[in-house]
Design a protein around this motif. Sequence first.
Motif, short mmCIF file in Angstrom:
data_model
loop_
_atom_site.label_atom_id
_atom_site.label_comp_id
_atom_site.label_asym_id
_atom_site.label_seq_id
_atom_site.Cartn_x
_atom_site.Cartn_y
_atom_site.Cartn_z
N LEU A 155 5.96 6.30 31.02
CA LEU A 155 7.37 6.53 31.24
C LEU A 155 8.20 5.40 30.64
O LEU A 155 9.20 5.63 29.96
N VAL A 158 8.30 5.62 26.77
CA VAL A 158 9.18 6.66 26.25
C VAL A 158 10.64 6.31 26.54
O VAL A 158 11.52 6.51 25.70
N ARG A 159 10.89 5.76 27.72
CA ARG A 159 12.26 5.36 28.06
C ARG A 159 12.79 4.37 27.02
O ARG A 159 13.94 4.46 26.60
N ARG A 161 11.92 4.14 23.93
CA ARG A 161 12.20 4.87 22.68
C ARG A 161 13.48 5.69 22.81
O ARG A 161 14.30 5.73 21.88
N VAL A 162 13.67 6.32 23.96
CA VAL A 162 14.90 7.09 24.19
C VAL A 162 16.10 6.16 24.11
O VAL A 162 17.11 6.49 23.49
N ARG A 165 16.97 5.32 20.54
CA ARG A 165 17.63 6.43 19.85
C ARG A 165 19.05 6.61 20.33
O ARG A 165 19.96 6.90 19.54
N LEU A 166 19.24 6.47 21.62
CA LEU A 166 20.58 6.62 22.18
C LEU A 166 21.50 5.55 21.59
O LEU A 166 22.65 5.82 21.22
N GLY A 168 21.23 4.23 18.71
CA GLY A 168 21.53 4.66 17.34
C GLY A 168 22.67 5.65 17.30
O GLY A 168 23.59 5.52 16.49
N GLU B 218 20.45 10.92 13.89
CA GLU B 218 20.21 10.14 15.11
C GLU B 218 20.12 11.05 16.33
O GLU B 218 19.29 10.84 17.21
N GLU B 221 16.72 12.65 16.39
CA GLU B 221 15.67 11.72 16.83
C GLU B 221 15.74 11.54 18.35
O GLU B 221 14.72 11.50 19.03
N TYR B 222 16.96 11.42 18.85
CA TYR B 222 17.16 11.28 20.29
C TYR B 222 16.61 12.51 21.00
O TYR B 222 15.89 12.40 22.00
N GLU B 225 12.80 12.47 21.25
CA GLU B 225 12.26 11.59 22.28
C GLU B 225 12.51 12.16 23.67
O GLU B 225 11.66 12.09 24.55
N TYR B 229 10.40 12.92 27.46
CA TYR B 229 10.78 12.11 28.60
C TYR B 229 10.71 12.87 29.91
O TYR B 229 10.13 12.40 30.89
N ILE B 232 7.14 13.70 31.66
CA ILE B 232 6.39 12.60 32.28
C ILE B 232 6.69 12.54 33.78
O ILE B 232 5.80 12.24 34.59
#
Lengths: 368, 393
Positions: A155, A158-159, A161-162, A165-166, A168, B218, B221-222, B225, B229, B232
């Motif tokens: 978790l 992945v968090r 990575r999220v 991206r956010l 970005g 972007e 990509e978001y 991901e 999420y 999980i």
Amino acid sequence: VLSFRAVESQSEGQCAPVDSLWRRYSEFELLRNYLSVTYPHIVVPPLPEKRADFVWHKLSADNMDPDFVERRRIGLENFLLRVASHPVLCQDKIFYSFLTQEGGWKEMVNETGFQLKADSRLKALNATFRVKNPDKRFTELKHYSDELQSVISHLLRVRARVADRLYGVYKVHGNYGRVFSEWSAIEKEMGDGLQSAGHHMDVYAASIDDILEEEEHYADQLKEYLFYAEALRAVCRKHELMQYDLEMAAQDLTSKKQQCEELATGTVRTFSLKGMTSKLFGQETPEQREAKLKVLEEQIQEGEEQLKSKNLEGRDFVKSAWADIERFKEQKNHDLKEALISYAVMQISMCKKGIQVWTNAKECFSKM
Amino acid sequence: DTSLAEVNSFSPSMPISPSSMINQYKFEDEPELRDLFITVDDPESHITAIETFITYRVVTKTSRGEFDSSEYEVRRRYQDFLWLKSKLEEAHPTLIIPPLPEKFIMKGMVERFSDEFIETRRKALHKFLNRIADHPTLTFNEDFKIFLTAQAWELSSHKKQGPGLLSRMGQTVRAVASSVRGGVKNRPETFTEMNDYIETFSQKINVLDKIAHRIYKEEREYFNEMKEYGPIHTLWSASEEDIADSLKGVASCIDKCCKATEKRMAGLSENLLPILHEYVLYSEILMGVLKRRDQIQGELDSRVDALANKKTEKDLFSEEIGKLEDKVECANNALKADWDRWKQNMQCDMRSTFTNVAENNLRYYEECLATWESFLASQRVYLHVEEDSEDTP
């Protein structure tokens, strides 16, 4: 009522040179090791991470990053609070002096000789593989702690990575601001709308920094329970070790009793080299046999007493460990639920900010 | 507006008097008065021995008298659109002809005949024809009418008529020759301003186009991901008892927000990206139009310069000069009027597109907000119940 002078000295460490900060962290580590060895039946609260882990792109893995240092300080404070609010641990004298005594604390801890009581890793591993009848609840708990560790790690990864991206998405919107501004220079009627919309895009792009910083605190809450999983496993290991010890002792006793019986009755029930050689080269004298029997009988008596006390120890351990585990479970359920709620609150706040910015931007655009 | 009905297609060799043209360009775009409706749809693949190509169905519905029927259905391929565009440019060198989608797209490794490519092209072709239909002058162009109404063989034979390749080349050569002189030194201030504007506009619109694509990337990509999420949390809930519901709740919220993000992305690609791209192409077209105006002026200027020293032959060439002067005036007026119209349309398009982007984002955040608020409410209810049960002895 305990004061937290130790926390103040910790924050002093931030102004002091690098290695003094590490030493202070190492003192926390020493304290925790001491508590883990001295109270093996307790789920000892974990320390925050030493090095930044599960970072997303913006935060460098820089351990000197002020945000990271601050979060770790909070984590250490939290550790002390956990210990202080634990019914058993809070009464410990070493813990008390950690909070109250600045000089000579390290020596004091080492003088307790707690390191000698520590179980070797190898011994523990051996026991884990060879134990025959561990308490089922501990086996289940061990599986649970493995699953917990695995799922929280996943978790957190992945968090991160999220979050990256956010970040970005928000930051790219910041590019609008400058272009809109430059474009507005050549437009007469559209100019104002463009310019002010651009400003709102800048606000939007900037808002992500605070949002993600707050989320780091949420991640820290999860990380604490990631590390708690290890503490749970430590208690399970201790049980396995004690149980294995018990089983070995029982086995040893049984074999000695058997030997005793064989000597007493003169029958050799099991094959043994000694038995063969004595057959070949003649039996022992009655005096020799008598001496051996006596030694064995003494050993058996000792063994039986030891077995009794080990049994008692084992049962006490299981009882007190399980009580603490129940306490821990309630704490965990409460804390994680709160953490999830706080995550929802953060998302709501982020959405509201987004709505405000885009409402403003929409107004500007509609006036172009 | 009776002058409107009188106007037919015209070629450069037949300049109409400036005054009638000025009247015509005062026509405002009024969608309610539309009498020509065009759709482009139904892409179909055709395979012959030589090539494979796509045709699109073009359906036209009209109440105009000059059309024999009120409804037409024809099939056209990209080549046909290219032909139409070049005919319109030929007939109206200083009018702003709408952009066509490009022949190939280099950047996105998109296969020539991928569904996405075809759909994007179809939408752009639809836009192209409708922009022409909305244009006060172009809408009455004869080639446009033929494009909309002629059957395939009729169109082929019509295409073969008209000025041959050589004469077209001749025009180009002359144009290049006169452009060497420029027509820039005598360029009226208005057009220099236009040129400056277009240079900056072109820069900015290209940057915007890049920004918009970057945002889309972007967001994608978001989205990718986020897809991982939510699940999980569901996985975690399997090993928990007390907090399983909370975890599942969070998982569900994240999944809903994920879907909302997908919608947001779709909005971007359906609306903002095509419009910005269209205006990138427009900026190139505008620069071309300005050049052509300069060329027309250049023709006049070079003639005038050539005669500057030949006082005796002035009378002979005064008629020619007069015609060229008329040509320049026509071209200038046409461009000025069309420019104003284009700017108005651009403003309108930008306003509605960016407003739409803002609305898109608002919808996204409002959806996510509702999701999380309902989760929070469910959790708080649970907590209250717990607290109450603690109170009761």
